[in-house]
Design an enzyme around this catalytic site. Structure first.
Site, PDB file in Angstrom:
ATOM      1  N   GLU A  56      11.197   5.766   5.248  1.00 29.26           N
ATOM      2  CA  GLU A  56      11.293   6.348   3.887  1.00 29.26           C
ATOM      3  C   GLU A  56      10.767   7.679   3.726  1.00 29.26           C
ATOM      4  OE1 GLU A  56       9.508   5.795  -0.365  1.00 29.26           O
ATOM      5  OE2 GLU A  56       8.567   6.167   1.372  1.00 29.26           O
ATOM      6  N   HIS A  77      11.052  -1.038  -5.687  1.00 35.94           N
ATOM      7  CA  HIS A  77       9.789  -1.181  -6.680  1.00 35.94           C
ATOM      8  C   HIS A  77       9.543   0.381  -7.239  1.00 35.94           C
ATOM      9  CE1 HIS A  77       8.494   0.136  -2.916  1.00 35.94           C
ATOM     10  NE2 HIS A  77       7.534   0.779  -3.098  1.00 35.94           N
ATOM     11  N   ASP A  78      10.409   1.307  -6.915  1.00 28.04           N
ATOM     12  CA  ASP A  78       9.974   2.689  -7.281  1.00 28.04           C
ATOM     13  C   ASP A  78      10.977   3.116  -8.376  1.00 28.04           C
ATOM     14  OD1 ASP A  78       7.759   3.036  -5.491  1.00 28.04           O
ATOM     15  OD2 ASP A  78       8.994   3.644  -3.864  1.00 28.04           O
ATOM     16  N   ASP A 103       6.508   3.637   5.261  1.00 35.06           N
ATOM     17  CA  ASP A 103       6.347   4.321   3.708  1.00 35.06           C
ATOM     18  C   ASP A 103       6.238   5.645   4.157  1.00 35.06           C
ATOM     19  OD1 ASP A 103       5.733   3.875   1.015  1.00 35.06           O
ATOM     20  OD2 ASP A 103       3.942   5.205   1.723  1.00 35.06           O
ATOM     21  N   ASP A 143       5.799  -3.744   5.340  1.00 30.59           N
ATOM     22  CA  ASP A 143       5.629  -2.319   5.112  1.00 30.59           C
ATOM     23  C   ASP A 143       4.652  -1.587   5.885  1.00 30.59           C
ATOM     24  OD1 ASP A 143       6.039   0.223   3.385  1.00 30.59           O
ATOM     25  OD2 ASP A 143       6.746  -1.236   1.791  1.00 30.59           O
TER      26      ASP A 143
HETATM   27  C1  NOJ Z   1       6.623   5.292  -1.297  1.00 28.98           C
HETATM   28  C2  NOJ Z   1       6.360   3.857  -1.960  1.00 28.98           C
HETATM   29  O1  NOJ Z   1       7.546   3.325  -2.107  1.00 28.98           O
HETATM   30  C3  NOJ Z   1       5.764   4.007  -3.139  1.00 28.98           C
HETATM   31  O2  NOJ Z   1       5.559   2.864  -4.094  1.00 28.98           O
HETATM   32  C4  NOJ Z   1       4.184   4.708  -3.155  1.00 28.98           C
HETATM   33  O3  NOJ Z   1       3.810   4.532  -4.420  1.00 28.98           O
HETATM   34  C5  NOJ Z   1       4.116   5.795  -2.325  1.00 28.98           C
HETATM   35  N1  NOJ Z   1       5.143   5.623  -1.318  1.00 28.98           N
HETATM   36  C6  NOJ Z   1       2.937   6.044  -1.881  1.00 28.98           C
HETATM   37  O4  NOJ Z   1       2.684   5.001  -0.767  1.00 28.98           O
END
Ligand code: NOJ
Length: 558
Positions: free
Chosen positions: A259, A331-332, A205, A110
């Site tokens: 992302e 994970h989000d 990210d 990542d």
């Molecule tokens: C996206 C990530 O997937 C998330 O878990 C994170 O909190 C935010 N970006 C900030 O890095």
């Protein structure tokens, strides 16, 4: 020191290799604990690589495993060139990488470069105005009205420097100043560091946020959280900066997956095609909004039509031009069975959901625990949740609502549901650790666990294996065209994949009740063969679908 065989992986990395890969996302803290301290780690990963291989996985995306104070569980990095001591060492990482490669499994890191941790050495130097770090971050004498996406305002006053710094996420995640060429050089060097070690690419990210609009103009006054998103999403120099990073990745044939929250397909196309191409794939958010507005905290009843519209929009817009990321969990987001399926029809909806996305065009990602049908947790009070975003939403959005309703919103939306330890067995601590687990284990581990599902041919786990194996055997399912049938039907999601002389029809019922299907036109006549179903003993000729029933048919053109 483990010998670095990483570069061997490079030789066999041909262009477009990722199109036939099925990735598995590891959020390491909760994956598997190998040293008994209650925290998942690289020793645990090492031991589970055969399990992943057996599942049909040939790629891993590691959510951040670098040193981090864990204000945002790894997305606040304090050293880009090392491994968090909770998870192991660089040497152990190399062992995992080499073993993964020897099993034919690629490894992605990542890359989190919109922000660092406030404990990163760069930030500590920048606070003290020590060159060359003075302008590594975004400092101002006066803040504007931007909100942080996670908590409060986006500006924090720093006593030492006597200025405010920008943080789009938590206070402990200061945004880097990507307009500074030295920062971009740092990013390129970090990429090289991991690529030279042998990793196969990056998930990047919030990469769409790295270039902020000049002058940092005010955002909207009365909108919480994302009030200034138009001033930092797809900003003025984002494509220019990403081109610099692209050159490095191309040298290694490494994959880049972008992302960016709220990426529309139109903005994704800028990253994926033409002169501004900087990514091989972009992570779509549209299909994750079929039961909410903007964030899961503002939830709505699930709408299949909304889901299908989003999926089809990406499938058709990217067709022949680029390549999709396929996913239902990460994970989000809370667990998908608890959202788009049904905990009452746990096995049926878990298998149906697998089928509904694993045969789309693109590269599938399976999130840890998804393959065994893990579901959401429900904790008693907000104090028991640990995710900064869940707490921020609770404290900021719809605060006039009664406590019970607010807690319900946290139950259905919290990222913590995706972050409970993976349930390996029905034994102590779900087989996750021999120590004291760092976070709650979902009490349903006694029946939802890998061991229980491994030998059951109709389990969710076995079904994932079957779907992945079928996908890998078929050029049609990998590269065929996509067409959806009955887009406005509220119960069925039906699509076909066609290539050369072969057609596949995928039929998924999202209903808790029996539903009768009229086969779409091309499939009414001709020889249809049922190749996969999620109910034992299915008669493919029967038009009635049981709750959450899913079938794949094949037809050869004559
Ligand atoms: C996206 C990530 O997937 C998330 O878990 C994170 O909190 C935010 N970006 C900030 O890095």
């Amino acid at each position: 020191m483990e010998e670095n065989q990483g570069r061997q992986g490079l030789k066999s990395r041909r262009k477009g290799w990722f199109k036939e890969t099925v990735f598995y996302q590891i959020w390491i803290r909760s994956f598997a604990d190998g040293n008994g301290d209650g925290i998942g780690d690289l020793y645990g990963v090492y031991d589970k690589l055969e399990y992943l291989h057996d599942l049909g996985i040939d790629g891993i995306w590691f959510s951040p495993i670098y040193p981090s104070p864990n204000a945002d569980f790894g997305y606040d990095i304090s050293d880009y060139r090392n491994i968090h001591p909770d998870y192991g060492t660089l040497e152990q990482f190399l062992k995992v990488l080499n073993k993964a490669h020897s099993l034919g499994i690629r490894v992605l890191m990542d890359l989190v470069v919109n922000h660092t941790s406030d404990e990163h050495m760069w930030f500590q130097m920048s606070r003290r105005r020590i060159a060359p770090y003075t302008d590594y971050y975004i400092w101002r004498d006066e803040p504007n009205n931007w909100d942080s996406l996670f908590e409060g305002k986006a500006w924090e006053y720093d006593e030492l420097r006597g200025q405010y710094y920008l943080h789009l996420f938590s206070k402990k995640q200061p945004d880097l100043n990507m307009d500074n060429p030295k920062v971009r050089q740092e990013v390129r060097e970090i990429m090289r560091f991991w690529l030279d070690m042998g990793v196969d690419g990056f998930r990047e990210d919030v990469i769409t946020f790295i270039s902020k609009r000049e002058g940092l103009p005010d955002g909207l006054p009365f909108v919480p959280a994302a009030n200034a998103i138009m001033h930092y999403k797809d900003g003025p120099h984002v494509h220019e900066y990403l081109r610099e990073f692209r050159r490095i990745a191309e040298e290694y044939n490494a994959v880049q997956i972008g992302e960016g929250p709220m990426t529309t397909v139109q903005s994704a196309m800028q990253y994926l095609t033409g002169d501004t191409k900087s990514m091989d794939m972009m992570i779509s958010f549209d299909h994750m909004l079929a039961d909410c507005i903007y964030t899961e905290y503002l939830h709505l009843p699930f709408s299949l039509v909304r889901f299908k519209r989003a999926v089809s929009r990406w499938q058709t817009t990217l067709a022949g031009k680029s390549w999709n990321v396929l996913y239902l969990e990460n994970h989000d987001h809370p667990r998908i069975i608890s959202r788009y399926g049904s905990e009452d029809y746990w096995r049926e909806s878990g298998t149906m959901l697998a089928m509904c996305y694993l045969f789309l065009q693109g590269t599938p990602f399976v999130y840890q625990g998804q393959e065994i049908g893990m579901t959401n947790i429900r904790l008693d009070s907000i104090a028991d949740y640990i995710d900064v975003q869940s707490k921020g939403n609770y404290e900021r959005l719809l605060t006039f609502e009664p406590e019970e309703k607010r807690l319900h919103r946290v139950h259905v939306s919290s990222r913590d549901s995706a972050r409970t330890p993976v349930q390996w067995t029905a034994g102590k601590n779900a087989g996750f650790t021999t120590g004291e687990p760092w976070f709650v284990i979902n009490p349903n581990y006694t029946h939802i666990n890998v061991a229980a599902e491994q030998d059951d041919p109709w389990s969710i786990l076995s079904f994932y294996k079957k779907c992945i194996a079928l996908r890998k055997r078929s050029k049609t399912l990998l590269y065929g065209s996509y067409r959806e049938f009955y887009p406005n039907d509220p119960h069925f999601y039906i699509y076909e994949r066609v290539h050369d002389k072969t057609r596949y029809l995928i039929v998924c019922s999202f209903s808790e009740h029996e539903q009768v299907l009229t086969m779409p036109e091309p499939y009414c006549s001709g020889k249809l063969q049922l190749v996969l179903a999620n109910y034992p003993g299915t008669n493919g000729a029967l038009p009635t679908f049981r709750p959450y029933e899913a079938r794949v048919y094949r037809m050869r053109k004559t």
